[in-house]
Design a protein around this motif. Sequence first.
Motif, mmCIF file in Angstrom:
data_model
loop_
_atom_site.group_PDB
_atom_site.id
_atom_site.type_symbol
_atom_site.label_atom_id
_atom_site.label_comp_id
_atom_site.label_asym_id
_atom_site.label_seq_id
_atom_site.Cartn_x
_atom_site.Cartn_y
_atom_site.Cartn_z
ATOM 1 N N ALA A 149 31.107 -11.483 26.844
ATOM 2 C CA ALA A 149 31.914 -10.396 26.282
ATOM 3 C C ALA A 149 31.551 -10.103 24.825
ATOM 4 N N TYR A 150 31.357 -11.136 24.019
ATOM 5 C CA TYR A 150 31.111 -10.912 22.594
ATOM 6 C C TYR A 150 29.788 -10.189 22.367
ATOM 7 N N GLU A 151 28.747 -10.619 23.068
ATOM 8 C CA GLU A 151 27.443 -9.974 22.917
ATOM 9 C C GLU A 151 27.490 -8.518 23.374
ATOM 10 N N ARG A 152 28.233 -8.261 24.445
ATOM 11 C CA ARG A 152 28.350 -6.893 24.942
ATOM 12 C C ARG A 152 29.107 -6.010 23.952
ATOM 13 N N GLU A 153 30.164 -6.547 23.381
ATOM 14 C CA GLU A 153 30.933 -5.761 22.411
ATOM 15 C C GLU A 153 30.105 -5.448 21.173
ATOM 16 N N TYR A 154 29.303 -6.407 20.747
ATOM 17 C CA TYR A 154 28.473 -6.157 19.568
ATOM 18 C C TYR A 154 27.403 -5.120 19.893
ATOM 19 N N ALA A 155 26.781 -5.222 21.056
ATOM 20 C CA ALA A 155 25.784 -4.233 21.457
ATOM 21 C C ALA A 155 26.406 -2.846 21.522
ATOM 22 N N LEU A 156 27.602 -2.749 22.099
ATOM 23 C CA LEU A 156 28.297 -1.463 22.195
ATOM 24 C C LEU A 156 28.511 -0.869 20.811
ATOM 25 N N ALA A 157 29.010 -1.701 19.890
ATOM 26 C CA ALA A 157 29.269 -1.217 18.535
ATOM 27 C C ALA A 157 28.004 -0.720 17.861
ATOM 28 N N ARG A 158 26.920 -1.463 17.982
ATOM 29 C CA ARG A 158 25.676 -1.074 17.318
ATOM 30 C C ARG A 158 25.080 0.185 17.937
ATOM 31 N N ILE A 159 25.163 0.306 19.260
ATOM 32 C CA ILE A 159 24.642 1.504 19.921
ATOM 33 C C ILE A 159 25.396 2.738 19.440
ATOM 34 N N SER A 175 13.041 -4.333 10.772
ATOM 35 C CA SER A 175 13.764 -4.861 11.927
ATOM 36 C C SER A 175 14.945 -5.692 11.445
ATOM 37 N N ILE A 176 15.972 -5.772 12.274
ATOM 38 C CA ILE A 176 17.135 -6.620 11.989
ATOM 39 C C ILE A 176 17.270 -7.626 13.130
ATOM 40 N N PHE A 177 17.308 -8.896 12.784
ATOM 41 C CA PHE A 177 17.451 -9.974 13.756
ATOM 42 C C PHE A 177 18.874 -10.532 13.628
ATOM 43 N N SER A 178 19.638 -10.484 14.715
ATOM 44 C CA SER A 178 21.034 -10.920 14.676
ATOM 45 C C SER A 178 21.265 -12.090 15.624
ATOM 46 N N GLN A 179 21.922 -13.130 15.105
ATOM 47 C CA GLN A 179 22.368 -14.255 15.930
ATOM 48 C C GLN A 179 23.885 -14.170 16.021
ATOM 49 N N LEU A 180 24.418 -14.187 17.228
ATOM 50 C CA LEU A 180 25.846 -13.980 17.438
ATOM 51 C C LEU A 180 26.517 -15.300 17.789
ATOM 52 N N LYS A 181 27.648 -15.575 17.119
ATOM 53 C CA LYS A 181 28.356 -16.837 17.328
ATOM 54 C C LYS A 181 29.845 -16.568 17.515
ATOM 55 N N ASP A 182 30.315 -16.746 18.727
ATOM 56 C CA ASP A 182 31.739 -16.591 19.028
ATOM 57 C C ASP A 182 32.346 -17.980 19.197
#
Length: 285
Positions: free
Chosen positions: A35-45, A83-90
């Motif tokens: 869920a967290y990765e999907r929400e972040y992808a949605l926001a960035r898109i 480029s932007i490299f993002s590491q996601l931590k929930d």
Amino acid sequence: MMLTPDQIEALLGAEARKRVERKRRGGDSADKGAAYEREYALARIVQLGVECLESNDDGTGIHLQAQALCFIDDFLVHRPDRSIFSQLKDKQSQGWGDLAEDCRSQRSCNEEAGIIGSIEIVVSRVDVAARLDESRPDDLGEVDVIHFEPPFPGYDEAVGVMLEPFDTSNARRDSRRHILAAWEELNRNATLAEILERASDFSSGTIRTLDPEFALAEDIRGILDQIPDFSYQVRSRIVIFAYPGLQGRARYECGTQQWNNFENRLKLSPPSDFLEFFALMRDAQ
């Protein structure tokens, strides 16, 4: 261009190669549907989509990728110049530990590959972000620590730009599903233009694409401008029209054979009112 596993091993050693390959395998198995990765992808898109619409960027030069074969691998935004490299931590807690080593390794890979890139650590809790900021290693001063907590608070306002003039509560609700479905169908590895094109297909044209506005011929504009109480706009390749108590869109995209047939009908028999316009549009095949 990202480094290959062989290049990573030559640069950082065999253990680094094993680590980046383990991260990729782990991401492929654990990230699907997270869920967290999907929400972040949605926001960035959505954020990038609005940015492109406001700057008349067609989105073909912005490439989004999840679970790339690299050390900071959860979400990447590639532009022609950076480029932007993002590491996601929930997580409820997060220290630097292996994360710091991944940042250093990614920085080395970027330098070796000639990538102008920034690194960001995105966390779901404000206290985790604060602790990471306070305990940051001295050599990682350029790494950004960002707090992102879904639901994205500016989503409705941002996505409204992409839905206009169909910005309704139902359209905003459905846009989440359509954008994420497009992202998944494209295997989370596509240009922004491709993602929004697919999302627009899923939404039956409600979500805007980043295609440039189709240029209507002056004689066609002249005919449409003469219809009483009628207004219209071109959104990408779609004509959106409005009449008191009614709003709709042409049944076919500008530039298609159906649209050309419709234009010919307009020229042969210019409509005197909205009903005649609607009948011509309905009959054009």
